[in-house]
Design a protein around this motif. Structure first.
Motif, mmCIF file in Angstrom:
data_model
loop_
_atom_site.group_PDB
_atom_site.id
_atom_site.type_symbol
_atom_site.label_atom_id
_atom_site.label_comp_id
_atom_site.label_asym_id
_atom_site.label_seq_id
_atom_site.Cartn_x
_atom_site.Cartn_y
_atom_site.Cartn_z
ATOM 1 N N CYS A 47 8.670 26.661 19.737
ATOM 2 C CA CYS A 47 9.906 25.890 19.876
ATOM 3 C C CYS A 47 11.072 26.866 20.038
ATOM 4 O O CYS A 47 11.206 27.806 19.251
ATOM 5 C CB CYS A 47 10.089 25.018 18.638
ATOM 6 N N VAL A 48 11.929 26.632 21.048
ATOM 7 C CA VAL A 48 13.061 27.530 21.259
ATOM 8 C C VAL A 48 14.169 27.299 20.244
ATOM 9 O O VAL A 48 15.055 28.130 20.103
ATOM 10 C CB VAL A 48 13.637 27.424 22.695
ATOM 11 N N ALA A 60 8.362 18.968 23.398
ATOM 12 C CA ALA A 60 8.894 18.473 24.668
ATOM 13 C C ALA A 60 9.222 19.675 25.552
ATOM 14 O O ALA A 60 9.724 20.690 25.070
ATOM 15 C CB ALA A 60 10.140 17.643 24.430
ATOM 16 N N ARG A 61 8.945 19.545 26.843
ATOM 17 C CA ARG A 61 9.194 20.646 27.782
ATOM 18 C C ARG A 61 10.493 20.385 28.544
ATOM 19 O O ARG A 61 10.786 19.265 28.946
ATOM 20 C CB ARG A 61 8.037 20.751 28.774
ATOM 21 N N GLY A 78 6.516 14.741 31.650
ATOM 22 C CA GLY A 78 5.121 14.857 32.046
ATOM 23 C C GLY A 78 4.615 16.286 32.056
ATOM 24 O O GLY A 78 3.443 16.528 32.308
ATOM 25 N N ALA A 79 5.496 17.250 31.788
ATOM 26 C CA ALA A 79 5.169 18.682 31.815
ATOM 27 C C ALA A 79 4.543 19.072 33.147
ATOM 28 O O ALA A 79 3.572 19.811 33.213
ATOM 29 C CB ALA A 79 4.265 19.069 30.646
ATOM 30 N N TRP A 87 10.048 25.001 25.471
ATOM 31 C CA TRP A 87 9.469 23.955 24.640
ATOM 32 C C TRP A 87 10.320 23.742 23.397
ATOM 33 O O TRP A 87 10.873 24.685 22.844
ATOM 34 C CB TRP A 87 8.043 24.334 24.271
ATOM 35 N N LEU A 88 10.407 22.491 22.964
ATOM 36 C CA LEU A 88 11.296 22.127 21.867
ATOM 37 C C LEU A 88 10.662 21.004 21.060
ATOM 38 O O LEU A 88 10.093 20.071 21.629
ATOM 39 C CB LEU A 88 12.631 21.659 22.462
#
Length: 153
Positions: A47-48, A60-61, A78-79, A87-88
């Motif tokens: 995760c950023v 989530a991307r 949908g990545a 990514w988060l």
């Protein structure tokens, strides 16, 4: 002529030459593979926002895209969008940390400042969804699930 050993070779009992000479026997931790870990759910990303690793399925991307003439961080539910992804966690706190620390620009390797308006908008929807799952239709907190089975007499 013999070559000097660059590595310590294991002794028959599992100790290295250095350990055999000093008499120390340290237990090595067992190696684990992702298949051994029951919490592993596929590929792991970081995760950023909070910098903690997590399975890709719970993150989530976001990608960098040109929106209205400037670079903007956009969600990729949908990545599948092309390009480098950041990514988060689906948590407003992680989104706030990432925006405050300007982590998206670094993670996406942007050359200049990037817009994060869509990230904050997405985080707001996560906060609303979180409140909806914690409260019933009338806004009252949901009771905690009970662990005991109900036995009718």
């Amino acid at each position: 002529m013999t070559r000097p050993a660059t590595r310590s070779a294991p002794e028959p009992d599992g100790a290295t030459l250095a350990e055999a000479s000093t008499g120390a026997t340290a237990a090595l931790p067992e190696r684990t593979t992702p298949l051994d870990d029951p919490t592993s759910a596929g590929p792991v990303r970081t995760c950023v926002g909070c910098r903690r690793p997590a399975p890709r399925s719970v993150l989530a991307r976001f990608v960098l895209a040109e929106v209205e003439g400037g670079p903007q961080v956009v969600p990729d539910p949908g990545a599948r969008l092309p390009g480098r992804g950041a990514w988060l966690h689906r948590d407003p706190g992680c989104a706030g940390l990432a925006v405050r620390r300007k982590a998206f620009a670094r993670a996406l390797r942007a050359t200049g400042p990037v817009g994060t308006d869509l990230v904050t908008a997405t985080a707001r929807t996560w906060a609303v969804e979180q409140v909806r799952t914690e409260h019933d239709d009338k806004g009252r907190p949901r009771p905690a699930p009970r662990d005991r089975k109900r036995v009718d007499e």
